[in-house]
Design a protein around this motif. Structure first.
Motif, short mmCIF file in Angstrom:
data_model
loop_
_atom_site.label_atom_id
_atom_site.label_comp_id
_atom_site.label_asym_id
_atom_site.label_seq_id
_atom_site.Cartn_x
_atom_site.Cartn_y
_atom_site.Cartn_z
N HIS A 1 10.24 -3.34 -1.01
CA HIS A 1 9.26 -2.25 -0.98
C HIS A 1 9.83 -1.04 -0.25
CE1 HIS A 1 5.76 -4.13 -2.80
NE2 HIS A 1 6.07 -5.24 -2.15
N THR A 2 10.57 -1.27 0.82
CA THR A 2 11.15 -0.17 1.59
C THR A 2 12.13 0.63 0.74
OG1 THR A 2 10.90 -1.43 3.63
CG2 THR A 2 12.46 0.42 3.67
N ASP A 3 13.06 -0.04 0.06
CA ASP A 3 14.02 0.66 -0.80
C ASP A 3 13.31 1.39 -1.94
OD1 ASP A 3 16.18 -0.17 0.70
OD2 ASP A 3 16.63 -1.90 -0.58
N PHE A 4 12.25 0.79 -2.46
CA PHE A 4 11.47 1.39 -3.53
C PHE A 4 10.84 2.71 -3.07
CE2 PHE A 4 7.34 1.44 -5.92
CZ PHE A 4 7.85 1.59 -7.19
N VAL A 5 10.20 2.68 -1.91
CA VAL A 5 9.54 3.88 -1.38
C VAL A 5 10.57 4.96 -1.06
CG1 VAL A 5 8.19 4.79 0.56
CG2 VAL A 5 7.51 2.66 -0.56
N VAL A 6 11.71 4.58 -0.49
CA VAL A 6 12.77 5.55 -0.17
C VAL A 6 13.28 6.21 -1.45
CG1 VAL A 6 15.14 5.78 0.69
CG2 VAL A 6 13.45 4.50 2.01
N SER A 7 13.48 5.42 -2.49
CA SER A 7 13.96 5.95 -3.77
C SER A 7 12.95 6.94 -4.35
CB SER A 7 14.21 4.80 -4.75
OG SER A 7 14.66 5.30 -5.98
N LEU A 8 11.68 6.57 -4.34
CA LEU A 8 10.65 7.47 -4.86
C LEU A 8 10.54 8.73 -4.00
CD1 LEU A 8 7.82 5.01 -5.96
CD2 LEU A 8 9.57 6.12 -7.36
N SER A 9 10.77 8.61 -2.70
CA SER A 9 10.75 9.79 -1.82
C SER A 9 11.87 10.76 -2.18
CB SER A 9 10.88 9.37 -0.35
OG SER A 9 9.77 8.61 0.04
N ARG A 10 13.05 10.21 -2.49
CA ARG A 10 14.16 11.07 -2.92
C ARG A 10 13.82 11.78 -4.23
NH1 ARG A 10 17.48 6.75 -1.36
NH2 ARG A 10 17.95 6.25 -3.52
N LEU A 11 13.15 11.08 -5.14
CA LEU A 11 12.71 11.71 -6.38
C LEU A 11 11.70 12.82 -6.09
CD1 LEU A 11 12.25 8.78 -8.91
CD2 LEU A 11 13.72 10.76 -9.20
N MET A 12 10.80 12.57 -5.15
CA MET A 12 9.80 13.58 -4.80
C MET A 12 10.45 14.84 -4.26
SD MET A 12 6.63 12.98 -5.42
CE MET A 12 5.90 14.18 -4.33
N ILE B 1 12.48 1.26 -11.08
CA ILE B 1 13.46 1.31 -10.00
C ILE B 1 14.04 -0.10 -9.86
CG2 ILE B 1 13.88 1.82 -7.56
CD1 ILE B 1 12.98 4.28 -9.18
N VAL B 2 15.36 -0.22 -10.02
CA VAL B 2 16.01 -1.53 -10.03
C VAL B 2 17.05 -1.65 -8.93
CG1 VAL B 2 15.59 -1.85 -12.50
CG2 VAL B 2 17.71 -0.77 -11.73
N GLY B 3 17.70 -2.80 -8.85
CA GLY B 3 18.69 -3.08 -7.82
C GLY B 3 19.91 -2.18 -7.91
N GLN B 4 20.68 -2.19 -6.84
CA GLN B 4 21.85 -1.32 -6.74
C GLN B 4 22.95 -1.73 -7.70
OE1 GLN B 4 22.68 -1.89 -2.64
NE2 GLN B 4 24.04 -3.61 -2.99
N GLY B 5 23.87 -0.81 -7.93
CA GLY B 5 25.04 -1.11 -8.74
C GLY B 5 24.82 -0.95 -10.23
N GLN C 1 0.83 -1.21 0.00
CA GLN C 1 0.00 0.00 0.00
C GLN C 1 0.87 1.25 0.00
OE1 GLN C 1 -3.21 0.30 -0.52
NE2 GLN C 1 -3.07 2.52 -0.36
N ARG C 2 1.94 1.28 0.80
CA ARG C 2 2.86 2.42 0.81
C ARG C 2 3.50 2.60 -0.57
NH1 ARG C 2 3.86 0.72 6.19
NH2 ARG C 2 5.60 -0.59 5.57
N SER C 3 3.86 1.49 -1.21
CA SER C 3 4.45 1.55 -2.55
C SER C 3 3.45 2.15 -3.53
CB SER C 3 4.88 0.16 -3.03
OG SER C 3 5.97 -0.31 -2.29
N LYS C 4 2.21 1.70 -3.46
CA LYS C 4 1.17 2.20 -4.36
C LYS C 4 0.96 3.70 -4.17
CE LYS C 4 -3.64 1.41 -5.65
NZ LYS C 4 -4.86 0.67 -5.37
N GLU C 5 0.94 4.15 -2.93
CA GLU C 5 0.77 5.58 -2.65
C GLU C 5 1.95 6.39 -3.17
OE1 GLU C 5 0.17 5.65 1.57
OE2 GLU C 5 -1.86 4.80 1.41
N ALA C 6 3.16 5.86 -3.00
CA ALA C 6 4.36 6.55 -3.49
C ALA C 6 4.35 6.63 -5.02
CB ALA C 6 5.62 5.83 -3.00
N ILE C 7 3.88 5.57 -5.67
CA ILE C 7 3.78 5.58 -7.13
C ILE C 7 2.82 6.68 -7.59
CG2 ILE C 7 2.84 4.29 -9.11
CD1 ILE C 7 4.01 1.74 -7.78
N GLU C 8 1.66 6.76 -6.95
CA GLU C 8 0.68 7.78 -7.32
C GLU C 8 1.24 9.18 -7.14
OE1 GLU C 8 -2.73 6.76 -4.98
OE2 GLU C 8 -3.23 5.03 -6.24
N GLN C 9 1.97 9.40 -6.04
CA GLN C 9 2.55 10.72 -5.78
C GLN C 9 3.57 11.10 -6.83
OE1 GLN C 9 4.11 10.34 -1.80
NE2 GLN C 9 2.28 11.22 -0.89
#
Length: 114
Positions: free
Chosen positions: A64-75, A92-96, A38-46
């Motif tokens: 999901h946590t790394d995904f939301v953090v990455s989208l937050s940095r974009l926001m 949003i993909v894996g590191q490296g 749900q947090r991921s879905k909300e971050a996607i919409e934002q």
């Protein structure tokens, strides 16, 4: 969902206790997973609204946590990225991995970008 391996000597009472204990843990983990989704879905919409990207996806190796953090940095920098990213799809993909265009034309960004 899942399987439990039991030994032939296990008593019915012990089996019931084990099943109960494991069920509680599984229910708790599933609820946590639903909350993360749900947090991921909300971050996607934002990010879709703020930056104007068409589609946002999460790579298989990204939590999901790394995904939301990455989208937050974009926001946080959405005004900077809006002109560049508007109209594209975002993955949003894996590191490296470096930022690049995917085979489908989407912008591919590692979750730990800076």
């Amino acid at each position: 969902e899942g399987f439990i391996q039991i030994h032939a000597q296990m008593k019915l009472n012990e089996l019931k206790k084990t099943k109960s204990r494991m069920s509680e843990g599984a229910i708790r983990r599933r609820e946590e997973q639903r909350q993360q989704e749900q947090r991921s879905k909300e971050a996607i919409e934002q990010i879709q609204w703020a930056v104007g990207v068409q589609k946002v996806s999460r790579g298989r190796l990204v939590s999901h946590t790394d995904f939301v953090v990455s989208l937050s940095r974009l926001m946080e920098q959405s005004s900077r990225f809006r002109q560049v990213m508007a109209g594209f799809s975002l993955s949003i993909v894996g590191q490296g991995q470096f930022c690049h265009l995917g085979d489908d034309g989407s912008l591919v960004v590692p979750h730990d970008w800076h």
